[in-house]
Design an enzyme around this catalytic site. Sequence first.
Site, PDB file in Angstrom:
ATOM      1  CG  HIS A   1      -1.983  -1.021   1.215  1.00  0.00           C
ATOM      2  ND1 HIS A   1      -2.844  -1.205   0.161  1.00  0.00           N
ATOM      3  CD2 HIS A   1      -2.313  -1.960   2.149  1.00  0.00           C
ATOM      4  CE1 HIS A   1      -3.664  -2.208   0.441  1.00  0.00           C
ATOM      5  NE2 HIS A   1      -3.364  -2.685   1.633  1.00  0.00           N
TER       6      HIS A   1
ATOM      7  CG  ASP B   1      -3.027  -8.440   1.036  1.00  0.00           C
ATOM      8  OD1 ASP B   1      -4.119  -7.966   1.386  1.00  0.00           O
ATOM      9  OD2 ASP B   1      -2.026  -8.440   1.759  1.00  0.00           O
TER      10      ASP B   1
ATOM     11  CG  HIS C   1      -6.628  -5.249   2.228  1.00  0.00           C
ATOM     12  ND1 HIS C   1      -6.142  -6.157   3.155  1.00  0.00           N
ATOM     13  CD2 HIS C   1      -7.688  -4.644   2.807  1.00  0.00           C
ATOM     14  CE1 HIS C   1      -6.886  -6.095   4.250  1.00  0.00           C
ATOM     15  NE2 HIS C   1      -7.825  -5.191   4.065  1.00  0.00           N
TER      16      HIS C   1
END
EC number: 3.5.1.98
Length: 485
Positions: free
Chosen positions: A173, A208, A210
């Site tokens: 991220h 993942d 996300h």
Amino acid sequence: MAKSAVVQEYAPPPSNTLSLDRKATHERQYHAISRPKGYRVSWHANPAVELHHFGQSHPMKPWRLTLTKQLVMAYGMHHAMDLYFAREATYEEMADFHKTDYLDFLQQVLPGDMENADQSENVVRFNFGDDCPIFDGLYNYCSLYAGGSIDAARKLCNNQSEIAVNWSGGLHHAKKAEASGFCYVNDIVLGTLQLLRLHPRVMYIDIDVHHGDGVEQAFWSTDRVLTVSFHKYDKDNFFPGTGARDSTGPSHPLNPGAHHAINVPLHDGIDDDSYIQLFRDVVSSCVNVYQPGAIVLQCGADSLGCDRLGCFNLNVSAHGACVAYVKTFNLPMLVVGGGGYTPRNVSRAWAHETSILLDAQNLIDPHIPDTVKFRNHFGPDYSLFPPLSEMRKLENKNPRSYLAGLYESVTEQLRYIKGAPSVQMSFIPPDILGLREDTEHEIEEETAMRDEMREEQDGNGSLAKFSRRRELERAAGQRDELYAS
């Protein structure tokens, strides 16, 4: 004796007759895990990463790496790999992607600065808060996990390894000048930039739960990296709110990165069979069209069932099946960790996937050996493959028709990639001038708008710090997992 028989007939030595070291030796000799034939696997780690602490109530627990290491060692897998002590990435290496003012802040900031009025502007500017707290040794932590991925990529480039593993990495991220979603420095981008020194094209795969937004954004304007992310998508209710099916790259047709971001947005409760089939279909099509020279695989374990922040029904074996499938392409692989917030299950998955990378998955006992330190965390069944999909079964909201539509969208998108892109190999491309600058300007404008919305004044006139990720993932910090392993 057949490999399957080895697992069935395994009988550990009596626990009261052997020392811990001798038990470990017995495990290694019995399982006979040797180096894989025809290729080398390197393991990149530094135990100092495991000691860092985000805070008592924070979901991210670097201690999960300790559990992973203990499982790998108990099975004797460390004898089948080249082991490297990861060193800290240098400031200059991290500056290959990250802005220097952001790195300067990471170097200088102290935990008390979260409440320091003099630093409040930078705290907000660089997106620090509940999700990304400032803790002791923050810069050291970032440089260590980044150094592991950089060195792992270099081993691949130097033909010293065919598969390089850094379970402490995978923090997908982090942005160029912004912390996000428990991630501070984007080791994946830094490792990929190393691979681009040798390989014309690199394919990034993310499993993942996300969306891998930081990696996608970093390579948004180049055709030398194809990003493929499988993730839960809900724009308004699940972090980071990006990764829609129609988010395929820059809209300008002359931008080299157009169509080079492939997103596979999923709903709650996807099961093993559906996930594995979709993964194989999508990845095989992407590899066949894009023809990468190397693959970076992010193995975030929050896509497992029973994860503290996850919402899928995947078991350890299904997560590992994705790793096994990527391995069949026989391309250089950089394998990194990522999310995963129930540490005992994260370590199970990553230990199992280490065995897959070593071709030793049929040689390890599914019953966790009693030589494992902290074995009590794996009770009551002490299994490497607990029935996660049954322990907290969520409704599968991914009908076959929806999954078929996702695959159809991917194949349609790949039609715009007309064979493997032709590239000039004279430079490493962290930026594509012109179009890249336009894209970054758009990103900066979006960030500024977001910051204006976040900078609300409380009664004392100080900046109120909001947590985007905690706000969207309200399961974080529930007491049943707060003190769990």
